[in-house]
Design a protein around this motif. Structure first.
Motif, PDB file in Angstrom:
ATOM      1  N   THR A   1       0.869  -1.196   0.045  1.00 21.29           N
ATOM      2  CA  THR A   1       0.078   0.055   0.041  1.00 21.29           C
ATOM      3  C   THR A   1       0.936   1.225   0.056  1.00 21.29           C
ATOM      4  N   TYR A   2       0.731   2.178  -0.917  1.00 20.46           N
ATOM      5  CA  TYR A   2       1.567   3.230  -1.274  1.00 20.46           C
ATOM      6  C   TYR A   2       0.642   4.573  -1.437  1.00 20.46           C
ATOM      7  N   CYS A   3       1.313   5.623  -0.994  1.00 21.66           N
ATOM      8  CA  CYS A   3       0.738   6.894  -1.132  1.00 21.66           C
ATOM      9  C   CYS A   3       0.647   7.399  -2.325  1.00 21.66           C
ATOM     10  N   THR A   4      -0.502   7.764  -3.065  1.00 19.41           N
ATOM     11  CA  THR A   4      -0.431   8.145  -4.236  1.00 19.41           C
ATOM     12  C   THR A   4      -0.370   9.832  -4.179  1.00 19.41           C
ATOM     13  N   GLN A   5      -0.473  10.377  -3.088  1.00 24.67           N
ATOM     14  CA  GLN A   5      -0.164  12.002  -2.988  1.00 24.67           C
ATOM     15  C   GLN A   5       1.285  12.156  -2.962  1.00 24.67           C
ATOM     16  N   CYS A   6       2.056  11.206  -2.525  1.00 27.84           N
ATOM     17  CA  CYS A   6       3.432  11.319  -2.203  1.00 27.84           C
ATOM     18  C   CYS A   6       4.239  10.959  -3.603  1.00 27.84           C
ATOM     19  N   LEU A   7       3.536  10.307  -4.392  1.00 26.36           N
ATOM     20  CA  LEU A   7       3.916   9.760  -5.782  1.00 26.36           C
ATOM     21  C   LEU A   7       4.871   8.430  -5.555  1.00 26.36           C
ATOM     22  N   TRP A   8       4.757   7.664  -4.706  1.00 22.56           N
ATOM     23  CA  TRP A   8       5.410   6.583  -4.222  1.00 22.56           C
ATOM     24  C   TRP A   8       5.202   5.199  -5.167  1.00 22.56           C
TER      25      TRP A   8
END
Length: 110
Positions: free
Chosen positions: A27-34
């Motif tokens: 699970t990765y943060c889309t806001q952080c562009l990961w």
């Protein structure tokens, strides 16, 4: 008429072998562009454990999340573990659950 859009077809031989194999969810943060970081870690796991995993899923999230689950068990949390895992550490954590006695060559060397 049967709706087949829910799941992709899996060959019978593959489905029986992978039915009990673990699922890894990143699970990765889309806001952080990961996304690229998550995809790279998925590729590393699939390269090392290609036939032993059922799937590696990329799960979009928000709020700075970066977590990796082995089935339902959390094996990495960016906030709790202090950053992102090195590929070596992540592979060791997956191996320790999947096959603790497995030698991983250079990954196990200090």
């Amino acid at each position: 008429m049967t709706d087949t859009t829910d799941k992709p077809a899996i060959p019978a031989a593959a489905s029986s072998a992978t039915a009990t194999a673990p699922r890894i969810a990143i699970t990765y943060c889309t806001q952080c562009l990961w996304l690229l970081r998550a995809a790279w870690m998925a590729q590393e796991l699939l390269s090392t454990f290609s036939t032993e995993l059922r799937e590696v899923a990329l799960v979009p999230g928000t709020g700075g999340i970066f977590q990796i689950h082995y089935n339902d068990a959390l094996i990495w949390d960016r906030k709790a573990d202090g950053g992102f895992p090195e590929a070596k550490v992540l592979k060791q954590r997956v191996r320790d659950r999947l096959d603790p006695g497995r030698e991983m060559g250079h990954v196990d060397r200090v």
